[in-house]
Design an enzyme around this catalytic site. Structure first.
Site, PDB file in Angstrom:
ATOM      1  N   GLU A 115       0.827  -1.198   0.000  1.00 55.31           N
ATOM      2  CA  GLU A 115       0.000   0.000   0.000  1.00 55.31           C
ATOM      3  C   GLU A 115       0.869   1.258   0.000  1.00 55.31           C
ATOM      4  O   GLU A 115       1.938   1.295   0.613  1.00 55.31           O
ATOM      5  CB  GLU A 115      -0.949  -0.014   1.210  1.00 55.31           C
ATOM      6  CG  GLU A 115      -2.005  -1.109   1.072  1.00 55.31           C
ATOM      7  CD  GLU A 115      -3.016  -1.146   2.212  1.00 55.31           C
ATOM      8  OE1 GLU A 115      -4.164  -1.550   1.942  1.00 55.31           O
ATOM      9  OE2 GLU A 115      -2.665  -0.788   3.345  1.00 55.31           O
ATOM     10  N   CYS A 128       3.690   8.513   1.025  1.00 51.50           N
ATOM     11  CA  CYS A 128       4.192   7.530   1.987  1.00 51.50           C
ATOM     12  C   CYS A 128       4.459   6.225   1.243  1.00 51.50           C
ATOM     13  O   CYS A 128       3.533   5.580   0.748  1.00 51.50           O
ATOM     14  CB  CYS A 128       3.148   7.339   3.092  1.00 51.50           C
ATOM     15  SG  CYS A 128       3.713   6.310   4.447  1.00 51.50           S
ATOM     16  N   CYS A 135       6.418  -6.739   7.026  1.00 53.38           N
ATOM     17  CA  CYS A 135       7.403  -6.011   7.827  1.00 53.38           C
ATOM     18  C   CYS A 135       8.272  -6.986   8.603  1.00 53.38           C
ATOM     19  O   CYS A 135       7.798  -8.003   9.097  1.00 53.38           O
ATOM     20  CB  CYS A 135       6.705  -5.048   8.793  1.00 53.38           C
ATOM     21  SG  CYS A 135       7.863  -3.920   9.610  1.00 53.38           S
ATOM     22  N   CYS A 139       6.202  -4.461  15.776  1.00 51.97           N
ATOM     23  CA  CYS A 139       5.794  -3.418  16.720  1.00 51.97           C
ATOM     24  C   CYS A 139       4.335  -3.639  17.095  1.00 51.97           C
ATOM     25  O   CYS A 139       3.466  -3.709  16.225  1.00 51.97           O
ATOM     26  CB  CYS A 139       6.004  -2.035  16.103  1.00 51.97           C
ATOM     27  SG  CYS A 139       7.736  -1.722  15.659  1.00 51.97           S
ATOM     28  N   CYS A 142       1.282  -1.516  15.760  1.00 44.54           N
ATOM     29  CA  CYS A 142       1.230  -1.247  14.326  1.00 44.54           C
ATOM     30  C   CYS A 142       0.555  -2.391  13.589  1.00 44.54           C
ATOM     31  O   CYS A 142       0.956  -3.551  13.724  1.00 44.54           O
ATOM     32  CB  CYS A 142       2.653  -1.043  13.789  1.00 44.54           C
ATOM     33  SG  CYS A 142       2.739  -0.729  12.025  1.00 44.54           S
ATOM     34  N   CYS A 368      -1.311   6.379   9.728  1.00 41.26           N
ATOM     35  CA  CYS A 368      -0.044   5.820  10.193  1.00 41.26           C
ATOM     36  C   CYS A 368      -0.280   4.547  11.009  1.00 41.26           C
ATOM     37  O   CYS A 368      -1.079   4.528  11.939  1.00 41.26           O
ATOM     38  CB  CYS A 368       0.671   6.869  11.044  1.00 41.26           C
ATOM     39  SG  CYS A 368       2.286   6.355  11.617  1.00 41.26           S
TER      40      CYS A 368
END
Length: 394
Positions: A115, A128, A135, A139, A142, A368
Site C-alpha cells: 500500500e 508515503c 514487515c 511493533c 502497528c 499511520c
C-alpha cells in the site's frame, strides 16, 4: 552488541529469480543502466550519452514508450523495444478519503501487494512509500507489524510507487510547455510498509533516482526515511543518502520500548541515541524527527514527557506526537486529547517543536500504522495480538 544488522528468519528471504525476457530499465542506477545498454549492444563510447537521454525520458517526462523517445534513432528505438521494458507496479485499487488522502494498493512481481498513501496539504503533498512486503518488525501497536515479512522491494518497485502517484496526479511535465514549479507530490516519506534500513541498498538506489537533477528532482531535504532503530545502518544512511531521518521512538524506558518496538532488545535506547547524535553532523540534516505514538496509560504520562526531553538533550530534534490510529483487534487505545496536549506542552516548554499529527485517511485505513496488504489481511484474534504485545492477562 553486534556491529551488524541481525539476520533473522523474517529478514532472510529466498533470492527471487528475475523473470526471463526484456530487462526493466526502471530502478537501475545510471551505472546499472549503462552496463545493461552495453550488454545489449550499445557501443561503449555512446553508452553514457544514451543513459542521459533515456533517463530524462523516463524520469523527467514520464515516458514509457521507446517509440516516443524522438532524439534516439529509429533503429535504436526498435532495438530498445526488443530488449528492454519500462515497467511500474500495477495499481489494483485506488481509494480517496473524505480528506483527500489517496491510498493505492499496488501489485508487484510474484503477485504480492503493498500500500502507498498520498497526503495532500496546503503547502505540500507527501507520498508515503513502502519498502517491504509486510514487515521485518513486530511493533505491537502497528497493524503492518502483525503481517510477517514476505520480501524486500526492489529499487524499481520503490521508485515505481513515486511514478505511479505522479501518473495519478497528472504531474509529469509536458514537453515544450512552461515549467510549473508547484508540485502536488513534493515530499517522499519512507514510512509505509516495512523497515527501510533492512532493505538499504534498494532504498538508497531508489532515492538516488528520485533526487537525480535530470529526473524527478526531489531535494534530499524533501525525503524522510523512518526507521525503528537499525543502529548499524544509520550512519550509512547519512553518508550514502543524506536524507532527513525520522525515528519510531514511542517510549522513554527500555522496558516499555522492548514491548512496543521489539528491535529495542537488540539496540536499546542508549545505543540508538548515540547513533542519532552524530547523524545531523554527517548528513547536514536540520534535525531528527522523533515519532511518538500516544497510547493511553502506556507511554503518555507527564513523567514520560519529561524523560523524553532529558533523553534527547543535545540532539537537534522535533517530536511528532501521533494519536494512535486504531485498527481491528488493536491491543491499545488512543490517549485523550487533553493528555496529548499536556504531553505536548511539556515538550514545547523545553524548547522542542511538538506538533500533534492530524490523523489522515482513517476512513480508508490509510493512517499511520494502519497499512496492511489486502492479500495478507487475515485478522489475528484480539487475544493473539494482546499475547504478542505482552498484554495478555494470566
Amino acid at each position: 552488541m553486534s556491529a551488524t544488522a541481525p539476520i533473522t528468519q523474517d529478514v532472510h528471504t529466498i533470492p527471487r529469480k528475475l523473470p526471463d525476457g526484456p530487462v526493466n530499465l526502471v530502478g537501475l542506477t545510471r551505472e546499472g543502466m549503462r552496463e545493461a545498454l552495453i550488454a545489449a549492444g550499445t557501443p561503449e563510447k555512446q553508452a553514457k550519452m544514451r543513459v542521459g537521454q533515456i533517463w530524462q525520458w523516463i524520469y523527467q517526462w514520464g515516458v514509457r514508450d521507446f517509440d516516443a523517445m524522438t532524439n534516439l534513432a529509429k533503429a535504436y528505438r526498435a532495438d530498445l523495444n526488443e530488449k528492454f521494458v519500462i515497467a511500474l507496479p500495477e495499481v489494483v485499487t485506488r481509494q480517496v478519503s473524505e480528506d483527500g488522502t489517496r491510498k493505492y494498493l499496488v501489485r508487484i512481481a510474484g503477485g504480492h501487494e503493498v500500500e502507498v498513501v498520498y497526503i495532500p496539504e496546503d503547502s505540500r503533498g507527501t507520498l508515503c512509500v513502502s519498502s517491504q512486503v509486510g514487515c521485518t518488525l513486530t511493533c505491537s501497536f502497528c497493524h503492518t507489524g502483525t503481517q510477517k515479512l514476505v520480501r524486500n522491494l526492489t529499487a524499481a518497485e520503490i521508485i515505481g510507487q513515486v511514478m505511479v502517484a505522479r501518473d495519478d496526479l497528472g504531474e509529469w511535465p509536458k514537453i515544450g510547455e512552461p515549467k510549473d514549479e508547484t508540485r502536488l507530490l513534493s515530499n517522499v516519506v519512507l514510512m509505509g510498509m516495512g523497515e527501510p534500513l533492512y532493505n538499504f541498498e534498494n532504498v538508497r538506489d531508489a532515492m538516488k533516482i528520485a533526487m537525480d537533477p535530470e529526473g524527478i528532482q526531489l531535494s534530499r531535504r524533501r525525503i524522510t526515511l523512518s526507521t525503528s532503530g537499525v543502529v548499524p545502518e544509520i550512519a550509512r544512511t547519512a553518508e550514502e543518502i543524506g536524507c532527513q531521518l525520522a525515528v519510531s521512538f514511542h517510549a522513554t524506558t527500555d522496558d516499555v520500548r522492548d514491548r512496543l518496538v521489539p528491535i529495542n532488545k537488540r539496540w536499546n535506547i542508549a545505543a540508538l541515541l548515540d547513533a542519532l547524535r552524530t547523524y545531523p553532523k554527517v548528513s547536514n540534516s536540520e534535525r531528527i524527527t522523533f515519532e511518538y505514538v500516544m497510547l493511553d496509560g502506556v507511554n503518555d504520562s507527564d513523567e514520560d514527557a519529561r524523560r523524553l526531553v532529558r533523553l534527547i538533550e543535545g540532539i537537534p530534534a522535533k517530536i511528532n506526537l501521533i494519536p494512535f490510529n486504531e485498527w481491528p483487534g488493536a491491543p491499545y487505545k488512543r490517549s485523550s486529547n487533553n493528555r496529548i496536549r499536556a504531553f505536548a506542552d511539556i515538550i514545547y516548554k523545553a524548547g522542542y517543536a511538538s506538533p500533534i499529527r492530524t490523523p489522515r485517511g482513517e476512513d480508508i485505513m490509510a493512517a499511520c500504522g494502519q497499512l496492511k496488504s489486502a492479500t495478507e489481511r487475515a485478522r489475528k484474534s484480539r487475544r493473539e495480538i494482546e499475547a504478542e504485545a505482552g498484554l495478555a492477562k494470566g
